[in-house]
Design a protein around this motif. Structure first.
Motif, mmCIF file in Angstrom:
data_model
loop_
_atom_site.group_PDB
_atom_site.id
_atom_site.type_symbol
_atom_site.label_atom_id
_atom_site.label_comp_id
_atom_site.label_asym_id
_atom_site.label_seq_id
_atom_site.Cartn_x
_atom_site.Cartn_y
_atom_site.Cartn_z
ATOM 1 N N UNK A 678 -11.532 3.095 -8.546
ATOM 2 C CA UNK A 678 -10.812 4.296 -8.322
ATOM 3 C C UNK A 678 -11.421 4.911 -7.018
ATOM 4 N N UNK A 679 -10.763 5.821 -6.365
ATOM 5 C CA UNK A 679 -11.444 6.693 -5.464
ATOM 6 C C UNK A 679 -12.350 7.525 -5.932
ATOM 7 N N UNK A 680 -13.476 8.190 -5.047
ATOM 8 C CA UNK A 680 -14.267 9.021 -5.381
ATOM 9 C C UNK A 680 -13.402 10.400 -5.647
ATOM 10 N N UNK A 681 -13.788 11.088 -6.933
ATOM 11 C CA UNK A 681 -12.759 12.174 -7.211
ATOM 12 C C UNK A 681 -13.127 13.570 -6.162
ATOM 13 N N UNK A 701 -3.735 6.358 5.410
ATOM 14 C CA UNK A 701 -2.712 6.440 4.338
ATOM 15 C C UNK A 701 -3.789 7.090 3.046
ATOM 16 N N UNK A 702 -3.538 8.343 2.924
ATOM 17 C CA UNK A 702 -4.510 8.857 1.934
ATOM 18 C C UNK A 702 -3.835 9.176 0.695
ATOM 19 N N UNK A 703 -3.831 8.410 -0.362
ATOM 20 C CA UNK A 703 -3.189 8.493 -1.696
ATOM 21 C C UNK A 703 -4.020 8.650 -2.746
ATOM 22 N N UNK A 704 -4.326 9.727 -3.383
ATOM 23 C CA UNK A 704 -5.305 10.041 -4.328
ATOM 24 C C UNK A 704 -5.163 9.406 -5.906
ATOM 25 N N UNK A 705 -3.894 8.713 -5.864
ATOM 26 C CA UNK A 705 -3.355 8.194 -7.012
ATOM 27 C C UNK A 705 -3.633 6.780 -7.058
ATOM 28 N N UNK A 706 -4.095 6.206 -5.775
ATOM 29 C CA UNK A 706 -4.239 4.557 -6.151
ATOM 30 C C UNK A 706 -5.455 4.131 -6.732
ATOM 31 N N UNK A 707 -5.167 2.805 -7.325
ATOM 32 C CA UNK A 707 -6.359 2.198 -7.849
ATOM 33 C C UNK A 707 -6.228 0.694 -7.499
ATOM 34 N N UNK A 760 -4.969 -6.041 -6.231
ATOM 35 C CA UNK A 760 -3.660 -5.198 -6.329
ATOM 36 C C UNK A 760 -3.790 -3.821 -6.389
ATOM 37 N N UNK A 761 -3.152 -3.179 -5.113
ATOM 38 C CA UNK A 761 -3.412 -2.030 -5.151
ATOM 39 C C UNK A 761 -2.256 -1.250 -5.415
ATOM 40 N N UNK A 836 5.401 9.164 -4.813
ATOM 41 C CA UNK A 836 5.068 7.973 -5.387
ATOM 42 C C UNK A 836 6.129 7.098 -5.685
ATOM 43 N N UNK A 837 7.127 7.793 -6.196
ATOM 44 C CA UNK A 837 8.343 7.118 -6.474
ATOM 45 C C UNK A 837 9.298 6.567 -5.579
ATOM 46 N N UNK A 838 9.089 6.935 -4.164
ATOM 47 C CA UNK A 838 9.833 6.478 -3.140
ATOM 48 C C UNK A 838 9.077 5.092 -2.641
ATOM 49 N N UNK A 839 9.637 4.050 -2.598
ATOM 50 C CA UNK A 839 9.167 2.760 -2.328
ATOM 51 C C UNK A 839 8.728 2.939 -0.844
ATOM 52 N N UNK A 840 9.853 3.659 -0.031
ATOM 53 C CA UNK A 840 9.498 3.497 1.491
ATOM 54 C C UNK A 840 8.361 4.190 2.138
#
Length: 1008
Positions: A678-681, A701-707, A760-761, A836-840
């Motif tokens: 996970x990213x650093x909080x 691309x900064x997404x705090x919810x990626x793992x 897998x991201x 996050x729900x928009x695939x594009x």
């Protein structure tokens, strides 16, 4: 009026704080290394070598650490430490035996080794059959020393000096008779009495496959003879005996054995003399006990120690199978040791230390040490004389203490020689807390204290103190001003304890406080911070300045929690919360008005949620958080058994009940999840783009919810694609020149091009895989490490074909803006919202590169600074004992494959080279050896140039301070305080003289 200027100057100086600065020579040297023995629990002690003690954790029914260590008796300093296991893995085991000068070990991989006891040097090593319950012991015959190694059904005898195999290996199953159908043969223990006669007298058990019963037999062999000298049955036991739990105890000059079965019962049977075999349940020993978890022999004949969970007790054994609680004057004991020369009996009860001489209690003086609430693992006599004795006390939480006893008539004087926290070698998680000044949460709670400090008397007192301390050592005040005073909260799952470690000042590296956690808990975790912010412009922003930590311990049907001040260890509140089903995820919350502002939401297996603490203030906090998140509050669950990541949205139902609904899922069928990163909080991102050499902008691309979810698959589950099959055929057609000394083509194994490990991201809000990368020939038995920092993903693995460590790098981007795409008259077409729900929108542009690192990597990290302005260094911990900081440009994904262009040279990009050099100058640990840390964390200070780094998770704990972009806000080495003082004083004098001259001149002109 003449004195107005001097008075004003003095007043100005008094109102200003004395300047405090940090020198460059101080940066990076205020570090410390805490070296432990590597085994958090001490269960084997050998003090035969004068001045030192050899310790380890011998098998007791669970995997061991594989470390043996030698400490000095006088001060407890670590003299040497060795890892005696040859193969990595979680399920490791070993056994140890000692003679006067040497130590002999065997591990579950079948490696037998001999070590010198004084220096820990390796004498020889050999191989036997692998076994999860290995045994080793010394044997002598006609003045010759031998080492016997038992693994499964095979016995091997080696010469003690050279390690040469003596005669052939003995297959006990063939000699003693093969096991019957539905039975398996297990080696239990060897009798030590016959070791000087060249005999191998051992106990075996034939265990039924269903685990319902065990048949014990004793077989006697002889060195140089592969036939049985004698064989006899020792009876039957209910259940399957755990081989590593068997302990011998001599009662009335005859050996008896005790062991634990897989169903939690105690087995007690005779070996010599009378034959008996008894199986006792835990409730038969103690009515309140449920299962027997371990059994240990003591140094006192006819007394054994039995443990059930976090409770232990001593029992008397007799020669006919009787077991009774050991008591003296009605007191039950948990540990007992004897010093025969002084005729002392040293015992520990649950709340006191007692000493007896000739059966009479003695008056205790000095340090009355008692391990409060901890389970005693070992109490061993280290030295013993007519009037003095010393004993080593070890607890289940890893505290090892040397106690000294001196006889003074009818009393005994007790002194604590030294104490070490071996549990620090098994740290699983850590949080760095700021103790330099009050956090933002304390501004509300301690408003009265702050107003007191801002008052005129307090300020004048502070100025006077500053003047009085001028010219002295102001490091303590300086450390507070620059935010260097941190306290590391360290949690150990294995030791069931949490520590507070000071990282600055004279007590750096010392334990500031410690708290014991429930030993029957399935897991523990520390909660610190809050959920991600709505805006990710400057990072995840999930951290807080709070000093509060919420510690959770999961029990069966409940969760115990403690709200503690991480800087002092003070428990602010604690309670127990009932849970309907197991906890699968913990959601941090912060900001409540209750007694504990650090809160959390527990997601259960049945999709329900439980707030902790379970009070109205926490429910109000959750409701406020849901209102602040108009798009919803989301969480996820990593199901490793089903190899999937499930995303949930937190909802509020009727009667303020909390629940969740599934909104997404990522399934990895046929693959096994081995690592999740996970990213650093609380990471700070200074810029959302990178300026390229041609002045264009590369957007991050900064997404705090990626793992990052790392999965591996077995070779039999792989299906080659059409492209992979074609490439494979082309590779087999190539006929390269065979190197000199190479074997035939039939002997060589061609590397597979079918990937067996996948990166897998995953977006944990939508459960969508936004990127997937595969690698071939990955060794699944070796550790995989991951790191997410800003838009960088770094990971490492071991290639099973080349036997080298490969370092993979992914950088995620939203796109690029041309240098003419953003001017006064033009602006790029970009959306101002992200879903996050928009695939594009959620799918990034990914750049990748693969590098080679010279050593195996055990942990990855990144430096953190206050504003994210300094260059971010990648921190690498490797198996060679180094913690290295490398610049990200060395592993940049945009390094050109050929010659660099002029625009690329402007960015500092150099042509791509596979190998990342391991430069000694980049090693933060310099000449210190930091053995195999599993985690690296970093935190910022009040200075932008300084970053604090801590590596932990292995037998060593290392802390240091580093400057990722050098000390641009530090004073130079040549800075002179004296010169500054002289110049400042001279300027004041000059100003005073000039003012007087001007005043006289004006007065003279006035008379004209």
């Amino acid at each position: 009026m003449r004195f107005s200027f001097p008075l004003s100057a003095v007043a100005f100086l008094l109102m200003q704080p004395i300047a405090s600065a940090i020198h460059q020579e101080d940066a990076g040297v205020l570090d410390f290394l805490v070296s432990t023995s590597g085994h958090s629990v001490t269960q084997f002690v050998d003090a035969s070598l004068e001045g030192s003690i050899v310790t380890t954790d011998v098998p007791s029914g669970s995997p061991t650490s594989c470390f043996i260590a030698n400490r000095a008796v006088e001060d407890g300093s670590l003299m040497w430490r060795r890892n005696v296991c040859s193969a990595p893995g979680d399920e490791q085991n070993h056994d140890i035996a000692a003679t006067a000068d040497n130590i002999y070990t065997i591990d579950n991989d079948g490696s037998v080794r001999a070590w010198t006891k004084e220096t820990g040097h390796l004498i020889w090593d050999a191989r036997v059959q692998p076994s999860m319950s290995p045994k080793v012991w010394p044997v002598s015959k006609q003045g010759m020393q031998f080492v016997v190694a038992a693994s499964n059904e095979e016995v091997s005898i080696f010469h003690a000096e050279s390690g040469k195999l003596f005669d052939d290996r003995i297959n006990v199953a063939k000699v003693a008779g093969s096991a019957k159908a539905g039975e398996s043969l297990a080696w239990l223990v060897a009798l030590p009495d016959t070791m000087d006669s060249g005999k191998i007298q051992s106990i075996f058990s034939f265990v039924k496959e269903d685990g319902t019963s065990s048949k014990m037999i004793m077989v006697e062999l002889e060195v140089g003879n592969d036939t049985i000298v004698s064989q006899k049955s020792l009876g039957h036991a209910k259940g399957a005996i755990i081989a590593s739990s068997v302990k011998l105890q001599k009662v009335h000059d005859s050996w008896q054995a005790v062991a634990v079965t897989t169903d939690g019962n105690l087995v007690y049977f005779g070996v010599e003399g009378s034959n008996f075999a008894k199986t006792l349940s835990a409730s038969e020993l103690m009515p309140e006990w449920e299962v027997v978890s371990a059994v240990r022999s003591t140094e006192v004949p006819s007394i054994i120690s039995v443990q059930s969970g976090d409770q232990s007790a001593l029992f008397n054994v007799d020669g006919s199978g009787g077991l009774t609680p050991f008591e003296i004057e009605g007191a039950s004991f948990t540990a007992m040791a004897q010093c025969y020369e002084a005729q002392l009996d040293i015992g520990l009860t649950a709340d006191s230390l007692r000493v007896y001489r000739d059966g009479k209690p003695m008056t205790l003086e000095g340090d009355l040490f008692v391990p409060d609430g901890d389970v005693i693992e070992q109490l061993s006599i280290v030295s013993c004389s007519a009037d003095k004795a010393s004993a080593l006390l070890s607890t289940a939480s890893g505290t090892t203490t040397m106690l000294g006893f001196e006889l003074k008539g009818s009393s005994v004087d007790i002194k604590i020689g030294w104490s070490t926290e071996e549990g620090l070698g098994s740290i699983s998680s850590a949080v760095m807390l700021d103790a330099s000044h009050l956090g933002s949460d304390d501004l509300v709670e301690e408003e009265a204290a702050i107003m007191e400090k801002l008052s005129l008397p307090s300020r004048l007192s502070g100025q006077v103190s500053s003047i009085l301390s001028f010219g002295g050592n102001g490091n303590n005040r300086r450390d507070h001003n620059f935010g260097f005073v941190k306290v590391a909260a360290l949690l150990s799952q294995k030791a069931d304890r949490i520590w507070g470690l000071s990282t600055s000042g004279e007590d750096r590296g010392m334990v500031r406080w410690s708290l014991d956690l429930p030993k029957s808990a399935e897991w523990h975790t520390m909660v610190h911070g809050t959920t991600n912010s709505n805006s990710a412009i400057h990072g995840i922003n999930g951290g807080t300045h709070s000093r509060e930590i919420l510690v959770l311990s999961a029990l069966e049907g409940s969760v115990e929690w403690m709200c503690i001040d991480g800087t002092t260890g003070a428990v602010n509140a604690q309670d127990t919360v009932s849970i309907p089903s197991p906890v699968v995820q913990v959601i941090p919350m912060y900001g409540g008005a209750g007694g504990c502002r650090q809160a959390s939401l527990l997601l259960h297996d049945d999709k329900t949620l439980t707030p902790v603490p379970s009070d109205g203030a926490t429910m109000d906090l959750v409701g406020e958080q849901l209102q602040k998140s108009p798009n919803g509050l989301f969480t996820h669950f990593v199901d490793k058994k089903a190899s999937r990541v499930v995303s949930y949205q937190v909802i509020e139902g009727s009667n303020n009940a909390l629940g969740s609904i599934q909104v997404g899922q990522a399934t990895f069928a046929g693959e096994k999840i081995v690592k999740v990163g996970y990213p650093t909080r609380d990471e700070i991102v200074q810029s959302m783009s990178s300026v390229l050499g041609d002045d264009s902008l590369l957007l991050k691309y900064i997404n705090p919810h990626i793992a990052v979810v790392v999965t591996v698959s077995e070779a039999k589950e792989q299906t080659p694609t059409e492209i992979a099959t074609t490439i494979q055929k082309e590779e087999t057609k190539k006929k390269g020149r065979k190197p000199a000394g190479a074997g035939s083509a039939a002997e060589q194994t061609a590397p597979s091009i079918v990937p067996n490990m996948f990166i897998n991201v995953v977006d944990t809000v939508s459960g969508r895989v936004v990127h997937r990368a595969g690698h071939s020939n990955v060794d699944p038995s070796r550790k995989v490490t991951t790191l997410i920092s800003e838009n960088w993903i770094v990971y490492s693995f071991v290639n099973s074909v080349t036997r080298r460590t490969e370092l993979g790098v992914l950088t995620l981007h939203e796109g690029i803006i041309d240098k003419k795409g953003m001017t006064m008259f033009t602006s790029p077409q970009q959306t101002t919202s992200f879903s996050s729900f928009d695939a594009r929108e959620s799918k990034p542009v990914v750049l990748a590169k693969l590098y080679i690192y010279p050593s195996a990597i055990t942990a990855l990290g990144a430096t953190a600074t206050r504003g994210g302005i300094s260059n971010r260094k990648i921190l690498i911990a490797s198996t060679d004992g180094r913690v290295t900081a490398i610049d990200r440009s060395m592993i940049e994904t945009r390094r050109p494959m050929g010659e660099a262009k002029e625009t690329e040279k402007k960015e500092g990009l150099v042509p791509y080279r596979e190998l990342v050099p391991e430069v000694s100058l980049f090693a933060l640990s310099y000449n210190q050896t930091v053995e195999s840390p599993s985690s690296i964390i970093s935190t910022h200070t009040s200075l932008e140039s300084q970053s604090l780094v801590m590596a932990f998770g292995g037998p060593d704990l290392f802390f240091t301070r580093t400057s990722p972009s050098r000390g641009f806000d530090l004073l130079p080495d040549t800075f002179s305080r004296v010169l500054v003082f002289i110049v400042t004083t001279g300027l004041i004098v000059v100003l005073f003289v000039v003012k007087n001259i001007g005043s006289k001149k004006a007065l003279k002109q006035g008379w004209l």
